[in-house]
Design a protein around this motif. Structure first.
Motif, PDB file in Angstrom:
ATOM      1  N   MET A 159       0.815  -1.187   0.000  1.00 30.21           N
ATOM      2  CA  MET A 159       0.000   0.000   0.000  1.00 30.21           C
ATOM      3  C   MET A 159       0.867   1.262   0.000  1.00 30.21           C
ATOM      4  O   MET A 159       0.542   2.236  -0.672  1.00 30.21           O
ATOM      5  CB  MET A 159      -0.929  -0.008   1.207  1.00 30.21           C
ATOM      6  N   ARG A 160       1.965   1.215   0.747  1.00 33.47           N
ATOM      7  CA  ARG A 160       2.853   2.385   0.828  1.00 33.47           C
ATOM      8  C   ARG A 160       3.340   2.776  -0.564  1.00 33.47           C
ATOM      9  O   ARG A 160       3.322   3.957  -0.923  1.00 33.47           O
ATOM     10  CB  ARG A 160       4.008   2.050   1.755  1.00 33.47           C
ATOM     11  N   LYS A 163       2.865  11.079  -6.282  1.00 33.64           N
ATOM     12  CA  LYS A 163       3.762  11.608  -7.323  1.00 33.64           C
ATOM     13  C   LYS A 163       2.987  11.894  -8.612  1.00 33.64           C
ATOM     14  O   LYS A 163       3.238  12.898  -9.280  1.00 33.64           O
ATOM     15  CB  LYS A 163       4.904  10.638  -7.599  1.00 33.64           C
ATOM     16  N   SER A 164       2.044  11.028  -8.958  1.00 32.08           N
ATOM     17  CA  SER A 164       1.272  11.263 -10.185  1.00 32.08           C
ATOM     18  C   SER A 164       0.375  12.496 -10.056  1.00 32.08           C
ATOM     19  O   SER A 164       0.163  13.211 -11.031  1.00 32.08           O
ATOM     20  CB  SER A 164       0.442  10.030 -10.558  1.00 32.08           C
ATOM     21  N   GLN A 198       6.752  10.739   2.450  1.00 33.21           N
ATOM     22  CA  GLN A 198       8.201  10.931   2.449  1.00 33.21           C
ATOM     23  C   GLN A 198       8.836  10.300   1.213  1.00 33.21           C
ATOM     24  O   GLN A 198       9.715  10.900   0.584  1.00 33.21           O
ATOM     25  CB  GLN A 198       8.809  10.341   3.722  1.00 33.21           C
ATOM     26  N   ASP A 199       8.381   9.093   0.857  1.00 34.12           N
ATOM     27  CA  ASP A 199       8.902   8.411  -0.333  1.00 34.12           C
ATOM     28  C   ASP A 199       8.607   9.210  -1.604  1.00 34.12           C
ATOM     29  O   ASP A 199       9.463   9.342  -2.479  1.00 34.12           O
ATOM     30  CB  ASP A 199       8.292   7.011  -0.477  1.00 34.12           C
ATOM     31  N   ALA A 200       7.397   9.730  -1.695  1.00 34.70           N
ATOM     32  CA  ALA A 200       7.002  10.495  -2.882  1.00 34.70           C
ATOM     33  C   ALA A 200       7.825  11.769  -2.995  1.00 34.70           C
ATOM     34  O   ALA A 200       8.287  12.126  -4.087  1.00 34.70           O
ATOM     35  CB  ALA A 200       5.511  10.814  -2.837  1.00 34.70           C
ATOM     36  N   ASN A 201       8.032  12.457  -1.895  1.00 36.43           N
ATOM     37  CA  ASN A 201       8.862  13.669  -1.915  1.00 36.43           C
ATOM     38  C   ASN A 201      10.290  13.343  -2.331  1.00 36.43           C
ATOM     39  O   ASN A 201      10.879  14.054  -3.142  1.00 36.43           O
ATOM     40  CB  ASN A 201       8.856  14.344  -0.543  1.00 36.43           C
ATOM     41  N   ILE A 258       4.646  17.689  -1.029  1.00 38.22           N
ATOM     42  CA  ILE A 258       3.637  16.785  -0.480  1.00 38.22           C
ATOM     43  C   ILE A 258       3.799  16.800   1.035  1.00 38.22           C
ATOM     44  O   ILE A 258       4.890  16.598   1.562  1.00 38.22           O
ATOM     45  CB  ILE A 258       3.795  15.358  -1.033  1.00 38.22           C
ATOM     46  N   HIS A 259       2.711  17.043   1.729  1.00 40.69           N
ATOM     47  CA  HIS A 259       2.754  17.234   3.170  1.00 40.69           C
ATOM     48  C   HIS A 259       1.821  16.255   3.870  1.00 40.69           C
ATOM     49  O   HIS A 259       0.653  16.124   3.494  1.00 40.69           O
ATOM     50  CB  HIS A 259       2.332  18.664   3.534  1.00 40.69           C
ATOM     51  N   TYR A 260       2.326  15.615   4.896  1.00 39.86           N
ATOM     52  CA  TYR A 260       1.479  14.763   5.740  1.00 39.86           C
ATOM     53  C   TYR A 260       0.937  15.622   6.873  1.00 39.86           C
ATOM     54  O   TYR A 260       1.692  16.348   7.540  1.00 39.86           O
ATOM     55  CB  TYR A 260       2.271  13.584   6.308  1.00 39.86           C
TER      56      TYR A 260
END
Length: 104
Positions: free
Chosen positions: A1-2, A10-11, A84-87, A95-97
């Motif tokens: 899922m991650r 990212k998309s 974090q992975d996408a950033n 991208i912010h959590y």
């Protein structure tokens, strides 16, 4: 899922029409108060919900509520890691959590 979430985030960034676009991704809140015994005799059964329902039902004991809240925490960790992975993959910080758990 991650990995799927990271790819999705990212998309979304790639489809943004401006470079100042920011994506805010919220986590989930825990559903139950696990510190009391108030719900120990309650059920969310569709037909027999409420306090002290009759029949062979799953009751919302402290242990079950604790387990459900731990699942929410694990889901939030996966979402935050995907952000974090996408950033990192996009070499950005757009991208912010948003941790909403403590607001509730």
């Amino acid at each position: 899922m991650r990995h799927k979430l990271s790819t999705l985030y990212k998309s979304i960034l790639e489809k943004a029409e401006t470079t100042d676009f920011n994506l805010f991704v919220t986590g989930y809140v825990g559903f139950f108060n696990q510190d009391t015994t108030d719900c120990d005799q309650s059920s969310y059964d569709y037909f027999k919900s409420g306090y002290k329902p009759s029949g062979n039902l799953v009751m919302l004991t402290r242990d079950l509520r604790t387990e459900l809240n731990l699942l929410v925490a694990q889901l939030n960790n996966a979402i935050e890691s995907a952000v974090q992975d996408a950033n990192a993959g996009a070499k950005t910080t757009q991208i912010h959590y948003v941790d909403v758990l403590y607001v509730f």
